[in-house]
Design a protein around this motif. Structure first.
Motif, short mmCIF file in Angstrom:
data_model
loop_
_atom_site.label_atom_id
_atom_site.label_comp_id
_atom_site.label_asym_id
_atom_site.label_seq_id
_atom_site.Cartn_x
_atom_site.Cartn_y
_atom_site.Cartn_z
N UNK B 32 -19.48 -9.39 19.59
CA UNK B 32 -18.64 -9.23 18.40
C UNK B 32 -17.67 -8.06 18.58
N UNK B 33 -16.51 -8.19 18.02
CA UNK B 33 -15.62 -7.03 17.96
C UNK B 33 -15.52 -6.58 16.50
N UNK B 34 -15.06 -5.34 16.31
CA UNK B 34 -14.99 -4.75 14.98
C UNK B 34 -13.52 -4.43 14.69
N UNK B 35 -13.01 -4.84 13.53
CA UNK B 35 -11.60 -4.59 13.22
C UNK B 35 -11.26 -3.10 13.30
N UNK B 36 -10.03 -2.82 13.67
CA UNK B 36 -9.51 -1.44 13.72
C UNK B 36 -10.18 -0.56 14.75
N UNK B 37 -10.87 -1.15 15.69
CA UNK B 37 -11.40 -0.36 16.79
C UNK B 37 -10.76 -0.84 18.10
N UNK B 38 -10.71 0.06 19.06
CA UNK B 38 -10.27 -0.32 20.40
C UNK B 38 -11.51 -0.56 21.25
N UNK B 39 -11.30 -1.35 22.29
CA UNK B 39 -12.35 -1.59 23.28
C UNK B 39 -12.23 -0.52 24.36
N UNK B 40 -13.34 0.09 24.73
CA UNK B 40 -13.34 1.11 25.78
C UNK B 40 -14.21 0.61 26.94
N UNK B 41 -13.70 0.68 28.15
CA UNK B 41 -14.37 0.11 29.32
C UNK B 41 -14.44 1.13 30.44
N UNK B 42 -15.60 1.27 31.05
CA UNK B 42 -15.74 2.19 32.18
C UNK B 42 -16.67 1.58 33.21
N UNK B 43 -16.50 1.95 34.47
CA UNK B 43 -17.32 1.34 35.51
C UNK B 43 -17.70 2.37 36.57
N UNK B 44 -18.89 2.22 37.12
CA UNK B 44 -19.42 3.14 38.13
C UNK B 44 -20.17 2.35 39.18
N UNK B 45 -20.05 2.75 40.43
CA UNK B 45 -20.82 2.12 41.50
C UNK B 45 -21.71 3.18 42.14
N UNK B 46 -22.97 2.85 42.34
CA UNK B 46 -23.93 3.76 42.96
C UNK B 46 -24.50 3.08 44.20
N UNK B 47 -24.57 3.84 45.30
CA UNK B 47 -25.01 3.28 46.58
C UNK B 47 -26.25 4.03 47.06
N UNK B 48 -27.25 3.25 47.50
CA UNK B 48 -28.48 3.84 48.04
C UNK B 48 -28.14 4.74 49.22
N UNK B 49 -28.68 5.93 49.22
CA UNK B 49 -28.43 6.87 50.31
C UNK B 49 -27.20 7.73 50.09
N UNK B 50 -26.33 7.33 49.17
CA UNK B 50 -25.15 8.15 48.85
C UNK B 50 -25.34 8.78 47.47
N UNK B 136 -17.57 0.02 25.06
CA UNK B 136 -17.80 0.70 23.80
C UNK B 136 -16.67 0.40 22.85
N UNK B 137 -16.81 0.91 21.64
CA UNK B 137 -15.71 0.79 20.69
C UNK B 137 -15.42 2.15 20.08
N UNK B 138 -14.16 2.34 19.74
CA UNK B 138 -13.76 3.62 19.16
C UNK B 138 -12.65 3.36 18.15
N UNK B 139 -12.69 4.09 17.04
CA UNK B 139 -11.56 4.04 16.11
C UNK B 139 -10.37 4.67 16.78
N UNK B 140 -9.20 4.08 16.58
CA UNK B 140 -8.02 4.58 17.28
C UNK B 140 -7.81 6.07 17.04
N UNK B 141 -8.01 6.50 15.81
CA UNK B 141 -7.74 7.91 15.47
C UNK B 141 -8.79 8.85 16.06
N UNK B 142 -9.88 8.28 16.57
CA UNK B 142 -10.95 9.14 17.08
C UNK B 142 -11.08 9.06 18.60
N UNK B 143 -10.11 8.44 19.25
CA UNK B 143 -10.17 8.34 20.71
C UNK B 143 -9.89 9.70 21.34
N UNK B 144 -10.73 10.11 22.27
CA UNK B 144 -10.57 11.41 22.93
C UNK B 144 -9.92 11.18 24.29
N UNK B 145 -8.70 11.70 24.45
CA UNK B 145 -7.99 11.60 25.73
C UNK B 145 -7.98 12.96 26.41
#
Lengths: 335, 335
Positions: B32-50, B136-145
């Protein structure tokens, strides 16, 4: 020039031009959402030597295929792509050109569908790995699930099956293609290296089903893509919908060049189990199904019908082959 | 029991219980999405031994850390988590228990923040890799840049720095901790193995800034997390905002046990460059900053001020150490 020579920052600067600068650069990407749509998310991991290899796949093709596979998963849900993230594991001795080529292939495929790379992570790894997450949006009423097939539905495939695996075979063993013309060989190899996610099917489908004056208004569609093979797609839909299917082997459209490569029985095996054709397999009432196939290109077809059985039966209207129950055992398994 | 023994389907069945069944199982997850919010996307890769290793990190801890790192990136944008996807590369000889433990660690961390695993991919790989994408979701006015810091802003850290890297040191070389009490040792190791994403800071922050009768209404916040080190976070914010900073070394809060492990200068180095403490580094006007630090736990602090310079200066109000310009060179580089 190796990655180890220019370091992480140097590499990121080179890759920045493949990503919209207004989105990339913070801890996470921020994307607009659209009211009354759901967020659709899918993820795929590709490993060097398992899912791609220098022997058969240039970095550019690996990028294209990675993007196409994920966009195909979105298409299978009825969703329009919004963006992808790219998580890369790279050896330090990988050339900078290889990584740029990978990104070039990714963006070539993505640009066809107006889809940006909105984020990523690049880490050191002893094996090259590519993890893509794609997200899209879909209107709730237009979401395509696997579990909505009903008895009597027509089973539509949006294009040719078996060509991608034949293309891979030709790359692994060029001698197999000695009877093919150059254009036949190129067509099969392109089916493997440059698959097209069938996002183009969606507006046509909804135009048929949802146009106000449509006689099929609010008709239901079940479906998925055939990335793991046509047989797998049919099985997954049947299992999720608690139904069975009858598939008529002569209705499955093969590439004409397949006849020069394989015997008749092997052609069908390849179409059913080859995988990576990235077509859509859709189940819907017969009348809109007929209309859909008419509007789509000549390789789309109704290949069978959903039944109340719990099995998937392969028939032959010519009588040449005996009826047989399909089995999932031949499908691709990761371990 | 190895993964190769039970196959992909067998493994998926075992992992299904960690995922909400109504979401997982189609080509993609639908959220579901929520009105008046932006979608926030982040990605991380973890490698065994690193990024993790059997020597210092159990599968459960690797899972916790992977989830925490991604949730921390969402917190750094001001966003509430909605879900994560997990892409796993696994050798066939990895034990099924290891994978279940990994998922247990992931979900332990996620459940604290009501966040489901909404999808994934499991593939064969010669090296274990874990690719997480968090939404994640964030209200536009509350996005931390990062690029919103202004001259005169107070620089707030939400907790202790240096403890996570000290914990890792203790795991790699237990002898180093021979002067520590058992609880000191445990606290540092826990800082490494079980970092807490600071999502708890967000409602407090917005309560101060956005409550209707607030004197600070519509105050602006810049920030990021300190996953790559406190110094790196300050540099990134300064670079993106085109400002500089003065940091007072005595205001950076260290774990009390650090004194038993390291000399005074090395303690600060560890706090600045150690990384993986996953605190938030926030830049905002002084009055709300003071209020924020008062409400947060005792380890939150104002450690400096944003300046019009283009440098990051480390000062010492006691006069013991000379002022010095910080450099990013010591920060973690992936290649």
């Amino acid at each position: 020039m190796k990655i180890a020579d220019i370091g992480e920052q140097g590499l990121l600067e080179k890759l920045q031009r493949f990503c919209p600068s207004e989105i990339v650069g913070d801890d996470a990407a921020v994307l607009e959402t659209v009211p009354n749509t759901s967020l659709v998310v899918t993820t795929d991991v590709l490993i060097d030597g398992v899912h791609f290899s220098d022997r058969t796949t240039s970095a550019e093709d690996a990028g294209w295929r990675a993007a196409a596979a994920n966009l195909s998963d979105l298409a299978a849900m009825g969703a329009s792509p919004v963006g992808i993230t790219v998580g890369l594991g790279l050896r330090g001795d990988v050339s900078v050109t290889w990584v740029e080529d990978l990104y070039r292939g990714l963006t070539q495929c993505l640009q066809t569908h107006n889809t940006p790379i909105v984020g990523g992570d690049i880490v050191r790894s002893p094996v090259i790995s590519i993890a893509i997450t794609a997200f899209g949006r879909v209107r709730k009423s237009q979401t395509i699930y696997r579990n909505r097939a009903r008895v009597g539905d027509a089973i539509v495939v949006t294009g040719i099956h078996g060509a991608a695996s034949a293309g891979l075979e030709l790359l692994l063993d060029p001698q197999k293609g000695e009877n093919l013309t150059e254009s036949e060989r190129a067509a099969l190899i392109e089916a493997h290296q440059r698959p097209q996610p069938r996002l183009d099917v969606l507006p046509i489908l909804w135009d048929i089903l949802n146009s106000q004056d449509s006689e099929f208004a609010s008709a239901r569609v079940a479906g998925m893509d055939s990335s793991d093979g046509l047989a797998d797609a049919i099985f997954q839909i049947c299992r999720a919908s608690n139904v069975g299917a009858v598939i008529e082997r002569n209705r499955i459209i093969l590439h004409p060049a397949m006849k020069k490569l394989l015997g008749k029985a092997a052609q069908i095996e390849s179409a059913l189990y080859g995988g990576e054709d990235f077509q859509l397999v859709l189940c819907l009432p017969k009348e809109p199904a007929v209309k859909l196939v008419q509007i789509l290109d000549t390789n789309a077809a109704i290949i069978g019908t959903i039944t109340a059985d719990s099995t998937v039966l392969l028939t032959d209207e010519t009588g040449e082959f005996k009826e047989k129950l399909l089995s999932l055992k031949q499908s691709f398994q990761h371990f």
